[in-house]
Scaffold this motif. Structure first.
Motif, PDB file in Angstrom:
ATOM      1  N   ILE A 161      -6.768   7.237 -20.680  1.00 37.99           N
ATOM      2  CA  ILE A 161      -5.303   7.279 -20.674  1.00 37.99           C
ATOM      3  C   ILE A 161      -4.753   5.961 -20.146  1.00 37.99           C
ATOM      4  CG2 ILE A 161      -3.272   8.456 -19.763  1.00 37.99           C
ATOM      5  CD1 ILE A 161      -4.998  10.982 -19.494  1.00 37.99           C
ATOM      6  N   TYR A 162      -5.311   5.486 -19.042  1.00 42.03           N
ATOM      7  CA  TYR A 162      -4.881   4.213 -18.464  1.00 42.03           C
ATOM      8  C   TYR A 162      -5.013   3.075 -19.474  1.00 42.03           C
ATOM      9  CZ  TYR A 162      -3.604   4.198 -13.484  1.00 42.03           C
ATOM     10  OH  TYR A 162      -2.930   4.282 -12.290  1.00 42.03           O
ATOM     11  N   LYS A 163      -6.145   3.008 -20.158  1.00 45.07           N
ATOM     12  CA  LYS A 163      -6.371   1.917 -21.110  1.00 45.07           C
ATOM     13  C   LYS A 163      -5.357   1.974 -22.246  1.00 45.07           C
ATOM     14  CE  LYS A 163      -9.889  -0.532 -23.784  1.00 45.07           C
ATOM     15  NZ  LYS A 163      -8.874  -0.940 -24.782  1.00 45.07           N
ATOM     16  N   THR A 164      -5.110   3.174 -22.766  1.00 37.42           N
ATOM     17  CA  THR A 164      -4.116   3.317 -23.825  1.00 37.42           C
ATOM     18  C   THR A 164      -2.751   2.863 -23.349  1.00 37.42           C
ATOM     19  OG1 THR A 164      -5.300   5.151 -24.861  1.00 37.42           O
ATOM     20  CG2 THR A 164      -2.950   4.963 -25.341  1.00 37.42           C
ATOM     21  N   ILE A 165      -2.370   3.284 -22.164  1.00 34.97           N
ATOM     22  CA  ILE A 165      -1.060   2.922 -21.632  1.00 34.97           C
ATOM     23  C   ILE A 165      -0.949   1.413 -21.442  1.00 34.97           C
ATOM     24  CG2 ILE A 165       0.408   3.075 -19.585  1.00 34.97           C
ATOM     25  CD1 ILE A 165      -0.377   6.015 -19.373  1.00 34.97           C
ATOM     26  N   MET A 166      -1.958   0.787 -20.850  1.00 34.48           N
ATOM     27  CA  MET A 166      -1.892  -0.656 -20.632  1.00 34.48           C
ATOM     28  C   MET A 166      -1.820  -1.405 -21.959  1.00 34.48           C
ATOM     29  SD  MET A 166      -4.191  -1.588 -17.274  1.00 34.48           S
ATOM     30  CE  MET A 166      -5.763  -1.193 -18.020  1.00 34.48           C
ATOM     31  N   TRP A 210      13.923  -4.235 -20.212  1.00 37.23           N
ATOM     32  CA  TRP A 210      12.852  -3.368 -20.722  1.00 37.23           C
ATOM     33  C   TRP A 210      11.547  -4.147 -20.867  1.00 37.23           C
ATOM     34  CZ3 TRP A 210      12.530   1.588 -20.473  1.00 37.23           C
ATOM     35  CH2 TRP A 210      13.681   2.372 -20.462  1.00 37.23           C
ATOM     36  N   VAL A 211      11.635  -5.392 -21.295  1.00 41.82           N
ATOM     37  CA  VAL A 211      10.443  -6.235 -21.407  1.00 41.82           C
ATOM     38  C   VAL A 211       9.831  -6.453 -20.028  1.00 41.82           C
ATOM     39  CG1 VAL A 211       9.628  -8.563 -21.974  1.00 41.82           C
ATOM     40  CG2 VAL A 211      11.208  -7.385 -23.523  1.00 41.82           C
ATOM     41  N   ARG A 212      10.654  -6.791 -19.063  1.00 41.24           N
ATOM     42  CA  ARG A 212      10.169  -7.029 -17.704  1.00 41.24           C
ATOM     43  C   ARG A 212       9.581  -5.753 -17.095  1.00 41.24           C
ATOM     44  NH1 ARG A 212      11.983 -11.921 -15.454  1.00 41.24           N
ATOM     45  NH2 ARG A 212      13.418 -13.056 -16.811  1.00 41.24           N
ATOM     46  N   TYR A 213      10.213  -4.630 -17.368  1.00 40.10           N
ATOM     47  CA  TYR A 213       9.718  -3.337 -16.889  1.00 40.10           C
ATOM     48  C   TYR A 213       8.324  -3.073 -17.447  1.00 40.10           C
ATOM     49  CZ  TYR A 213       9.911   1.827 -16.178  1.00 40.10           C
ATOM     50  OH  TYR A 213       9.662   3.130 -15.827  1.00 40.10           O
ATOM     51  N   ALA A 214       8.151  -3.256 -18.757  1.00 36.09           N
ATOM     52  CA  ALA A 214       6.849  -3.007 -19.383  1.00 36.09           C
ATOM     53  C   ALA A 214       5.770  -3.911 -18.798  1.00 36.09           C
ATOM     54  CB  ALA A 214       6.946  -3.207 -20.897  1.00 36.09           C
ATOM     55  N   ASN A 215       6.067  -5.191 -18.646  1.00 37.99           N
ATOM     56  CA  ASN A 215       5.084  -6.127 -18.105  1.00 37.99           C
ATOM     57  C   ASN A 215       4.761  -5.831 -16.645  1.00 37.99           C
ATOM     58  OD1 ASN A 215       4.757  -7.665 -20.488  1.00 37.99           O
ATOM     59  ND2 ASN A 215       6.559  -8.894 -20.008  1.00 37.99           N
ATOM     60  N   ARG A 248       1.140  -3.464 -12.460  1.00 38.68           N
ATOM     61  CA  ARG A 248       0.829  -2.449 -11.446  1.00 38.68           C
ATOM     62  C   ARG A 248      -0.465  -1.716 -11.799  1.00 38.68           C
ATOM     63  NH1 ARG A 248       4.915   2.471 -10.977  1.00 38.68           N
ATOM     64  NH2 ARG A 248       6.188   1.046  -9.713  1.00 38.68           N
ATOM     65  N   LEU A 249      -0.564  -1.284 -13.049  1.00 41.10           N
ATOM     66  CA  LEU A 249      -1.749  -0.523 -13.460  1.00 41.10           C
ATOM     67  C   LEU A 249      -2.980  -1.413 -13.515  1.00 41.10           C
ATOM     68  CD1 LEU A 249      -0.190   1.718 -16.273  1.00 41.10           C
ATOM     69  CD2 LEU A 249      -0.317   2.126 -13.804  1.00 41.10           C
ATOM     70  N   ALA A 250      -2.805  -2.661 -13.946  1.00 47.62           N
ATOM     71  CA  ALA A 250      -3.936  -3.580 -14.036  1.00 47.62           C
ATOM     72  C   ALA A 250      -4.515  -3.886 -12.657  1.00 47.62           C
ATOM     73  CB  ALA A 250      -3.504  -4.874 -14.720  1.00 47.62           C
ATOM     74  N   GLU A 296     -12.792  -4.789 -15.623  1.00 49.95           N
ATOM     75  CA  GLU A 296     -12.707  -6.002 -16.449  1.00 49.95           C
ATOM     76  C   GLU A 296     -11.429  -6.013 -17.276  1.00 49.95           C
ATOM     77  OE1 GLU A 296     -14.605  -8.628 -16.083  1.00 49.95           O
ATOM     78  OE2 GLU A 296     -15.529  -7.457 -14.470  1.00 49.95           O
ATOM     79  N   GLU A 297     -11.047  -4.854 -17.827  1.00 49.96           N
ATOM     80  CA  GLU A 297      -9.807  -4.798 -18.598  1.00 49.96           C
ATOM     81  C   GLU A 297      -8.612  -5.127 -17.710  1.00 49.96           C
ATOM     82  OE1 GLU A 297     -12.251  -2.661 -18.806  1.00 49.96           O
ATOM     83  OE2 GLU A 297     -12.581  -2.059 -20.898  1.00 49.96           O
ATOM     84  N   GLY A 298      -8.616  -4.612 -16.487  1.00 52.03           N
ATOM     85  CA  GLY A 298      -7.526  -4.895 -15.576  1.00 52.03           C
ATOM     86  C   GLY A 298      -7.433  -6.367 -15.235  1.00 52.03           C
ATOM     87  N   ARG A 299      -8.565  -6.976 -14.968  1.00 54.73           N
ATOM     88  CA  ARG A 299      -8.563  -8.394 -14.595  1.00 54.73           C
ATOM     89  C   ARG A 299      -8.160  -9.280 -15.768  1.00 54.73           C
ATOM     90  NH1 ARG A 299     -13.051  -9.384  -9.888  1.00 54.73           N
ATOM     91  NH2 ARG A 299     -12.513  -7.514  -8.684  1.00 54.73           N
ATOM     92  N   ALA A 300      -8.571  -8.887 -16.970  1.00 56.63           N
ATOM     93  CA  ALA A 300      -8.177  -9.658 -18.149  1.00 56.63           C
ATOM     94  C   ALA A 300      -6.665  -9.588 -18.359  1.00 56.63           C
ATOM     95  CB  ALA A 300      -8.911  -9.137 -19.388  1.00 56.63           C
ATOM     96  N   ALA A 301      -6.081  -8.407 -18.140  1.00 57.89           N
ATOM     97  CA  ALA A 301      -4.634  -8.263 -18.282  1.00 57.89           C
ATOM     98  C   ALA A 301      -3.892  -9.088 -17.239  1.00 57.89           C
ATOM     99  CB  ALA A 301      -4.248  -6.790 -18.174  1.00 57.89           C
ATOM    100  N   ILE A 302      -4.390  -9.085 -16.016  1.00 62.95           N
ATOM    101  CA  ILE A 302      -3.774  -9.886 -14.951  1.00 62.95           C
ATOM    102  C   ILE A 302      -3.819 -11.368 -15.306  1.00 62.95           C
ATOM    103  CG2 ILE A 302      -4.008 -10.609 -12.545  1.00 62.95           C
ATOM    104  CD1 ILE A 302      -5.111  -7.740 -12.006  1.00 62.95           C
TER     105      ILE A 302
END
Length: 555
Positions: free
Chosen positions: A177-182, A215-220, A225-227, A238-244
């Motif tokens: 779920i987290y991965k889909t959301i991110m 809305w763009v800033r909210y999404a990012n 936060r999740l990353a 690894e997915e979190g760190r790549a997003a960061i």
């Protein structure tokens, strides 16, 4: 814009809660009460169901935060007892689950309508779809943080399929779920600047009033936060760190909520369902206004716990040393030992979680006249927060974003570890937090507001610098999370509890084991009874449905 008969659509939808006040209903009609359903109205329906827990609404603030996650995060005070880890009213936890799936039902109907539209009509409605998804995903991730694995991809399809036997949903793994959301937050943030803005988007959007940049800033910011949450450990590290790395190294492409002007919130209303008034809970419910001893201990850095005199700025609070947010958050009061009736045992309500032998003389004119103000205790009344109809329902505020960046730079989450940049972000976060608190005090309508002068820019900067250099912290990670926890306080207890489970900070929090049904702080909450009884796929998660099963991102 494609519309369908309400008799065909709404009958299958879960009931939508709406405010009873005309000023809100007339502008944001509840889809369950109108004759036609459309994508723009369903977006508002999603917002209405989510706001009960994304804002300081009655269910969340008075039942969920103060009597559930606020106890586990120690952002609220509570009495040491055998039942202290049990929520004050468990149905408020289950209602977050119910609200989520009611919101998801609205979104599924939006998807169905949208997918049936011609390409040209879809282009007109895409902004509604993306905004609804972002806010829904914020709430879904917060609910995953409470329960763990949840029905997601197959959930809430009954209004679409009308197949009751096939409507039961399997449980998706929390990490999936987290991965889909991110992933979808990234797509939404990149897509939003390209979409056409419908004429009524600003009137239907009671969060950002049609401001696409917000809305763009909210999404990012939500993605960050999740990353950061998953970057510490676990299956999505690894997915979190790549997003960061992607976002922090490309700030122009991924703008965030980094200034107060960018904050995402719902405007409070003096009348309507977003109002705090006497008798609504905070003023009358003792459990909602008890101060956290853990927070008091960390805000009073000088450790002068022997309160003398009637002036809260004399002997209780040392300007330049203590946290200036303390003056806005808590009332000065006297603690009296219930057994001895001695008033010289002045401690802070909640300190070390041993307050069962104490009683508080609550802040009112009688207590002020007879006893004087000789300490800091319950959450302030009639000022900064309570009865302040100018206090916005904050959803994403800039200090959190800078704390997240500070942690990422310090720990090297996807980016090169850089203590200097971490410090810069930390100083910005603390300064913005203090300024945000004093801003809401300055606009407050409460009778006890503006009792203290706001600290100057130099004083705020010096306080932030002192917190970074404080010898109280085990390491700088502790400094960042502790100050983030103090910023979140009574406003974001859910996030505070997640940070504790993820990092183990703030250091020094005391969670004694008790002889009760729940012996210690849970790692998660058990699924609602309705899930156990009615979802045949509950068996997929039954073995892990304990209070002490850890979330995949927890340490």
């Amino acid at each position: 814009m494609k519309k369908i008969s309400a008799t065909l659509a709404i009958g299958a939808l879960l009931s939508l809660g709406a405010c009873s006040e005309y000023d809100f209903d007339s502008k944001y009609e509840d889809p369950s009460k109108v004759n036609e359903v459309s994508i723009d109205r369903l977006m508002t329906g999603v917002f209405q169901k989510v706001k009960d827990y994304s804002c300081y609404e009655y269910n969340r603030y008075f039942g969920f935060d103060s009597q559930f996650v606020g106890k586990y995060a120690q952002t609220f005070g509570y009495v040491n007892s055998s039942s202290m880890y049990s929520p004050g009213y468990p149905p408020y936890i289950d209602s977050q689950w119910d609200n989520l799936y009611s919101a998801l039902t609205q979104y599924r109907k939006m998807e169905s309508l949208y997918n049936d539209e011609a390409a040209g009509v879809q282009a007109q409605n895409e902004a509604f779809m993306l905004a609804a998804k972002i806010h829904l995903y914020d709430f879904f991730a917060a609910t995953v943080d409470i329960f763990g694995d949840m029905p997601f991809k197959e959930a809430c399809m009954l209004p679409i399929t009308n197949d009751v036997s096939g409507s039961y949903a399997h449980y998706d793994k929390a990490e999936d779920i987290y991965k889909t959301i991110m992933d979808e937050l990234k797509e939404a943030a990149l897509r939003l600047p390209e979409v056409s803005i419908p004429r009524n988007f600003n009137t239907q959007d009671f969060i950002n009033n049609g401001d696409i940049d917000k809305w763009v800033r909210y999404a990012n910011s939500l993605r960050l936060r999740l990353a950061v949450r998953v970057a510490t450990q676990g299956a999505l590290q690894e997915e979190g760190r790549a997003a960061i790395k992607e976002m922090l190294e490309n700030p122009s492409q991924y703008p965030m909520v980094d200034e107060q002007a960018n904050n995402v919130y719902i405007v409070n209303q003096k009348s309507g369902q977003l109002n705090f008034t006497a008798g609504s809970g905070l003023g009358d419910w003792v459990t909602n206004r008890q101060a956290s001893g853990a927070i008091i201990d960390r805000m009073l850095s000088h450790g002068n716990y022997n309160m003398e005199g009637n002036d809260p700025l004399s002997g209780t609070y040392v300007k330049g040393e203590d946290d200036p947010r303390l003056l806005l958050l808590y009332n000065p009061v006297k603690i009296v030992n219930r057994n001895t009736q001695q008033t010289d045992e002045q401690r802070y309500l909640g300190t070390d979680l041993t307050v069962s032998d104490e009683v508080t003389e609550y802040y009112n004119s009688q207590a002020q006249d007879e006893f004087g103000n000789t300490g800091f205790s319950q959450i302030t009344q009639n000022g900064f927060f309570w009865q302040n109809d100018k206090f916005d329902m904050l959803i994403m505020a800039s200090p959190e974003v800078h704390f997240l960046k500070a942690e990422a730079y310090l720990m090297g989450y996807g980016v090169a570890a850089d203590e200097a940049r971490a410090k810069e972000e930390f100083l910005t976060a603390v300064s913005q937090s203090v300024n945000l608190y004093y801003y809401y005090d300055s606009v407050s309508t409460g009778e006890n507001a503006r009792q203290y002068e706001a600290p100057t820019a130099d004083e705020v900067a010096a306080f932030a610098e002192a917190r970074w250099n404080s010898p109280d912290y085990v390491d700088k990670h502790d400094a960042i999370i502790t100050q983030k926890w103090l910023h979140e306080g009574i406003l974001q207890s859910r996030e505070a509890w997640s940070d504790i489970r993820r990092t183990g900070y703030p250091s020094g929090l005391n969670f004694p084991e008790v002889n009760g049904t729940i012996a210690n702080v849970p790692n998660r909450w058990r699924y609602p009874t309705t899930e156990m009884n009615y979802n045949p796929y509950y068996k997929e998660v039954q073995d892990e449905d304990t209070y002490y099963t850890k979330l995949f991102w927890a340490r």
